[in-house]
Design a protein around this motif. Structure first.
Motif, PDB file in Angstrom:
ATOM      1  N   GLU A 216       0.929  -1.030   0.003  1.00  0.00           N
ATOM      2  CA  GLU A 216       0.001   0.028  -0.010  1.00  0.00           C
ATOM      3  C   GLU A 216       0.903   1.194   0.127  1.00  0.00           C
ATOM      4  OE1 GLU A 216      -4.058   0.859   2.323  1.00  0.00           O
ATOM      5  OE2 GLU A 216      -2.290   0.801   3.592  1.00  0.00           O
ATOM      6  N   GLN A 217       0.509   1.972  -0.768  1.00  0.00           N
ATOM      7  CA  GLN A 217       1.170   3.390  -0.953  1.00  0.00           C
ATOM      8  C   GLN A 217       0.669   4.475  -1.246  1.00  0.00           C
ATOM      9  OE1 GLN A 217       3.527   3.095  -5.223  1.00  0.00           O
ATOM     10  NE2 GLN A 217       3.292   0.965  -4.283  1.00  0.00           N
ATOM     11  N   ILE A 218       1.105   5.758  -1.099  1.00  0.00           N
ATOM     12  CA  ILE A 218       0.775   7.116  -1.819  1.00  0.00           C
ATOM     13  C   ILE A 218       1.960   7.716  -2.485  1.00  0.00           C
ATOM     14  CG2 ILE A 218      -0.234   9.345  -1.283  1.00  0.00           C
ATOM     15  CD1 ILE A 218      -1.390   8.310   1.157  1.00  0.00           C
ATOM     16  N   SER A 219       1.779   8.026  -3.876  1.00  0.00           N
ATOM     17  CA  SER A 219       3.033   8.343  -4.608  1.00  0.00           C
ATOM     18  C   SER A 219       2.804   9.939  -5.087  1.00  0.00           C
ATOM     19  CB  SER A 219       3.176   7.361  -5.894  1.00  0.00           C
ATOM     20  OG  SER A 219       4.323   7.712  -6.396  1.00  0.00           O
ATOM     21  N   PHE A 220       3.905  10.574  -5.383  1.00  0.00           N
ATOM     22  CA  PHE A 220       3.689  11.882  -5.668  1.00  0.00           C
ATOM     23  C   PHE A 220       5.002  12.052  -6.787  1.00  0.00           C
ATOM     24  CE2 PHE A 220       3.118  10.988  -1.159  1.00  0.00           C
ATOM     25  CZ  PHE A 220       2.028  11.696  -0.770  1.00  0.00           C
ATOM     26  N   GLY A 221       4.720  13.012  -7.609  1.00  0.00           N
ATOM     27  CA  GLY A 221       5.550  13.153  -8.778  1.00  0.00           C
ATOM     28  C   GLY A 221       5.499  14.420  -9.422  1.00  0.00           C
ATOM     29  N   PHE A 222       6.376  14.672 -10.461  1.00  0.00           N
ATOM     30  CA  PHE A 222       6.353  15.657 -11.346  1.00  0.00           C
ATOM     31  C   PHE A 222       6.854  15.048 -12.470  1.00  0.00           C
ATOM     32  CE2 PHE A 222       8.432  18.887 -13.595  1.00  0.00           C
ATOM     33  CZ  PHE A 222       7.658  19.699 -13.867  1.00  0.00           C
ATOM     34  N   TRP A 223       6.169  15.530 -13.704  1.00  0.00           N
ATOM     35  CA  TRP A 223       6.570  15.229 -15.000  1.00  0.00           C
ATOM     36  C   TRP A 223       6.318  16.349 -15.988  1.00  0.00           C
ATOM     37  CZ3 TRP A 223       1.776  13.863 -14.025  1.00  0.00           C
ATOM     38  CH2 TRP A 223       0.719  13.571 -15.150  1.00  0.00           C
ATOM     39  N   VAL A 224       7.264  16.344 -17.096  1.00  0.00           N
ATOM     40  CA  VAL A 224       7.029  17.495 -17.844  1.00  0.00           C
ATOM     41  C   VAL A 224       6.195  17.287 -19.123  1.00  0.00           C
ATOM     42  CG1 VAL A 224       9.619  18.071 -17.459  1.00  0.00           C
ATOM     43  CG2 VAL A 224       9.131  16.372 -19.322  1.00  0.00           C
ATOM     44  N   GLY A 225       5.356  16.269 -18.847  1.00  0.00           N
ATOM     45  CA  GLY A 225       4.340  15.922 -20.015  1.00  0.00           C
ATOM     46  C   GLY A 225       4.485  14.879 -20.885  1.00  0.00           C
ATOM     47  N   ASP A 226       3.314  14.504 -21.523  1.00  0.00           N
ATOM     48  CA  ASP A 226       3.518  13.405 -22.687  1.00  0.00           C
ATOM     49  C   ASP A 226       2.193  13.725 -23.522  1.00  0.00           C
ATOM     50  OD1 ASP A 226       1.120  12.444 -21.285  1.00  0.00           O
ATOM     51  OD2 ASP A 226       2.155  10.998 -20.408  1.00  0.00           O
ATOM     52  N   ASN A 227       2.114  12.959 -24.600  1.00  0.00           N
ATOM     53  CA  ASN A 227       0.902  13.171 -25.228  1.00  0.00           C
ATOM     54  C   ASN A 227      -0.295  13.092 -24.778  1.00  0.00           C
ATOM     55  OD1 ASN A 227       2.954  13.400 -27.470  1.00  0.00           O
ATOM     56  ND2 ASN A 227       2.735  11.131 -28.157  1.00  0.00           N
ATOM     57  N   ASN A 228      -0.621  12.341 -23.572  1.00  0.00           N
ATOM     58  CA  ASN A 228      -1.786  12.470 -22.962  1.00  0.00           C
ATOM     59  C   ASN A 228      -2.063  13.726 -22.218  1.00  0.00           C
ATOM     60  OD1 ASN A 228      -2.781   9.751 -24.231  1.00  0.00           O
ATOM     61  ND2 ASN A 228      -1.435   8.962 -22.653  1.00  0.00           N
ATOM     62  N   VAL A 229      -0.858  14.216 -21.758  1.00  0.00           N
ATOM     63  CA  VAL A 229      -0.981  15.315 -20.687  1.00  0.00           C
ATOM     64  C   VAL A 229       0.107  16.469 -21.247  1.00  0.00           C
ATOM     65  CG1 VAL A 229      -1.070  16.332 -18.462  1.00  0.00           C
ATOM     66  CG2 VAL A 229      -1.875  14.037 -18.820  1.00  0.00           C
ATOM     67  N   PRO A 230      -0.246  17.107 -22.404  1.00  0.00           N
ATOM     68  CA  PRO A 230       0.873  17.808 -22.809  1.00  0.00           C
ATOM     69  C   PRO A 230       1.507  19.083 -22.128  1.00  0.00           C
ATOM     70  CG  PRO A 230      -1.299  18.176 -24.068  1.00  0.00           C
ATOM     71  CD  PRO A 230      -1.442  17.135 -23.055  1.00  0.00           C
ATOM     72  N   GLU A 231       1.571  19.028 -21.120  1.00  0.00           N
ATOM     73  CA  GLU A 231       2.209  19.987 -20.249  1.00  0.00           C
ATOM     74  C   GLU A 231       2.894  19.569 -18.863  1.00  0.00           C
ATOM     75  OE1 GLU A 231      -0.652  22.551 -18.145  1.00  0.00           O
ATOM     76  OE2 GLU A 231      -2.180  21.539 -18.763  1.00  0.00           O
ATOM     77  N   PRO A 232       3.544  20.408 -18.376  1.00  0.00           N
ATOM     78  CA  PRO A 232       4.391  19.889 -17.017  1.00  0.00           C
ATOM     79  C   PRO A 232       3.098  19.736 -15.918  1.00  0.00           C
ATOM     80  CG  PRO A 232       5.838  21.666 -18.020  1.00  0.00           C
ATOM     81  CD  PRO A 232       4.401  21.517 -18.864  1.00  0.00           C
ATOM     82  N   MET A 233       3.269  18.808 -15.239  1.00  0.00           N
ATOM     83  CA  MET A 233       2.077  18.557 -14.166  1.00  0.00           C
ATOM     84  C   MET A 233       2.575  17.768 -12.965  1.00  0.00           C
ATOM     85  SD  MET A 233      -1.205  19.121 -14.100  1.00  0.00           S
ATOM     86  CE  MET A 233      -1.721  18.827 -16.013  1.00  0.00           C
ATOM     87  N   TYR A 234       2.165  18.294 -11.679  1.00  0.00           N
ATOM     88  CA  TYR A 234       2.276  17.542 -10.503  1.00  0.00           C
ATOM     89  C   TYR A 234       1.334  16.641 -10.285  1.00  0.00           C
ATOM     90  CZ  TYR A 234       5.705  21.315  -9.497  1.00  0.00           C
ATOM     91  OH  TYR A 234       6.810  22.368  -9.383  1.00  0.00           O
ATOM     92  N   TYR A 235       1.462  15.292  -9.638  1.00  0.00           N
ATOM     93  CA  TYR A 235       0.276  14.476  -9.631  1.00  0.00           C
ATOM     94  C   TYR A 235       0.652  13.689  -8.296  1.00  0.00           C
ATOM     95  CZ  TYR A 235       3.784  10.786 -10.725  1.00  0.00           C
ATOM     96  OH  TYR A 235       4.964   9.942 -10.859  1.00  0.00           O
ATOM     97  N   SER A 236      -0.526  13.012  -7.709  1.00  0.00           N
ATOM     98  CA  SER A 236      -0.465  12.109  -6.758  1.00  0.00           C
ATOM     99  C   SER A 236      -1.616  11.116  -6.897  1.00  0.00           C
ATOM    100  CB  SER A 236      -0.808  12.819  -5.315  1.00  0.00           C
ATOM    101  OG  SER A 236      -0.498  12.203  -4.372  1.00  0.00           O
ATOM    102  N   TYR A 237      -1.487   9.818  -6.373  1.00  0.00           N
ATOM    103  CA  TYR A 237      -2.327   8.786  -6.310  1.00  0.00           C
ATOM    104  C   TYR A 237      -2.089   7.946  -5.233  1.00  0.00           C
ATOM    105  CZ  TYR A 237       1.235   6.014  -8.730  1.00  0.00           C
ATOM    106  OH  TYR A 237       2.219   5.231  -8.982  1.00  0.00           O
TER     107      TYR A 237
END
Length: 313
Positions: A216-237
């Protein structure tokens, strides 16, 4: 006497569409470096032995043991030197210059020759992973783009986010991973674990997911985007995703929930962070609120997992 007021520095813009070829070129180079570490390093849980790290010069592997541990080498994409540097504990460096814009095929051939000269013969799949390119590295000639302005901006942004994630990571007493880069998606990540082991995945699941999501986990990240999300974004799930987690309120107000493969994912646009009065405070509030949302719904012992201030010990 006036107080010194620290004014947050303006973060740089990183428009997704303006450095596509450069981003893919650098992504492929980092995959080659990451795959080398994967096959040259002793296994550690949750794939923590394959990752890359933000360094004061660029992106690197940290030390990789050779010669039964009596020696080691490190691979680093050095932004200032515009080169990939292979540093050896013997004190000698191998420099693979990128200043002449080598294609991936040319770089890969040179790189593997130098790695083999150390007595290291990493047997990895010689194709990129999850980037939509079905060619061997030594066949990829179309990517040879090095816009160093954007590469430097990308590194500086990852350097800044690395410091924010490290600050957030230090607030947690439980098991958590280093702040590191998973090179398959080129995202900077830190993950917290409750300690609860999950049932084994179905045999049809990829080995990647089986080890990643064993607990079980909670993950946090930052990525510069891809074809599905074409902009830099912070995320967590949160994994597994608790029922109605998306009923929880996120901070800051610009953050939002969005479906991701059937489960809610919290998102915060980098553009909103860049334009805020206090970017660090904004990102930390996002990380903290997404953690509390998942931990509350999954019934983690939040108090026991929180690091107190030293004067409270």
């Amino acid at each position: 006497m006036k107080k010194n007021i620290v004014v947050p520095k303006k973060l740089p813009a990183l428009p997704f569409d303006e450095w596509t070829d450069t981003r893919l070129t650098i992504h492929l180079i980092l995959q080659i470096i990451g795959k080398t570490r994967l096959k040259s390093t002793t296994r550690k849980n949750h794939w923590w032995y394959i990752t890359l790290y933000v360094t004061p010069r660029g992106f690197g592997t940290h030390g990789i043991p050779i010669n039964d541990g009596l020696d080691s080498f490190e691979i680093e994409l050095d932004i200032k030197r515009k080169a990939v540097i292979i540093s050896r504990s013997s004190g000698e460096d191998i420099e693979l210059s990128l200043a002449d814009n080598p294609g991936i095929a040319e770089f890969y051939t040179r790189f593997m020759t130098e790695i083999n000269s150390l007595g290291v013969f990493p047997k990895f799949i010689e194709k990129p992973f999850d980037v939509g390119i079905d060619k061997r590295f030594d066949e990829i000639t179309e990517y040879h783009h090095y816009n160093w302005k954007f590469i430097n901006t990308f590194w500086k942004l990852m350097l800044w986010n690395n410091s924010v994630f490290q600050e957030f990571s230090g607030r947690f007493y439980g098991k958590s991973c280093p702040v590191h880069i998973y090179w398959h998606h080129l995202d900077l990540v830190v993950t917290r674990f409750s300690g609860k082991k999950l049932p084994a995945m179905d045999k049809s699941a990829r080995i990647l997911e089986k080890d990643t999501y064993s607990h079980e986990q909670i993950s946090f990240g930052f990525w510069v985007g891809d074809n599905n999300v074409p902009e830099p974004m912070y995320y967590s799930y949160t994994y597994p995703s608790p029922d109605r987690i998306d009923d929880e309120t996120l901070q800051p107000r610009e953050a939002f929930w969005q479906d991701s493969n059937g489960s809610p994912m919290a998102l915060l646009r980098y553009e909103d962070v860049k334009n805020s009065v206090n970017p660090r405070k904004m990102v930390l509030s996002f990380l903290e609120s997404t953690y509390l949302a998942g931990a509350k719904r999954a019934k983690w012992n939040i108090d026991e997992l929180t690091v107190p201030d030293l004067d409270q010990l």
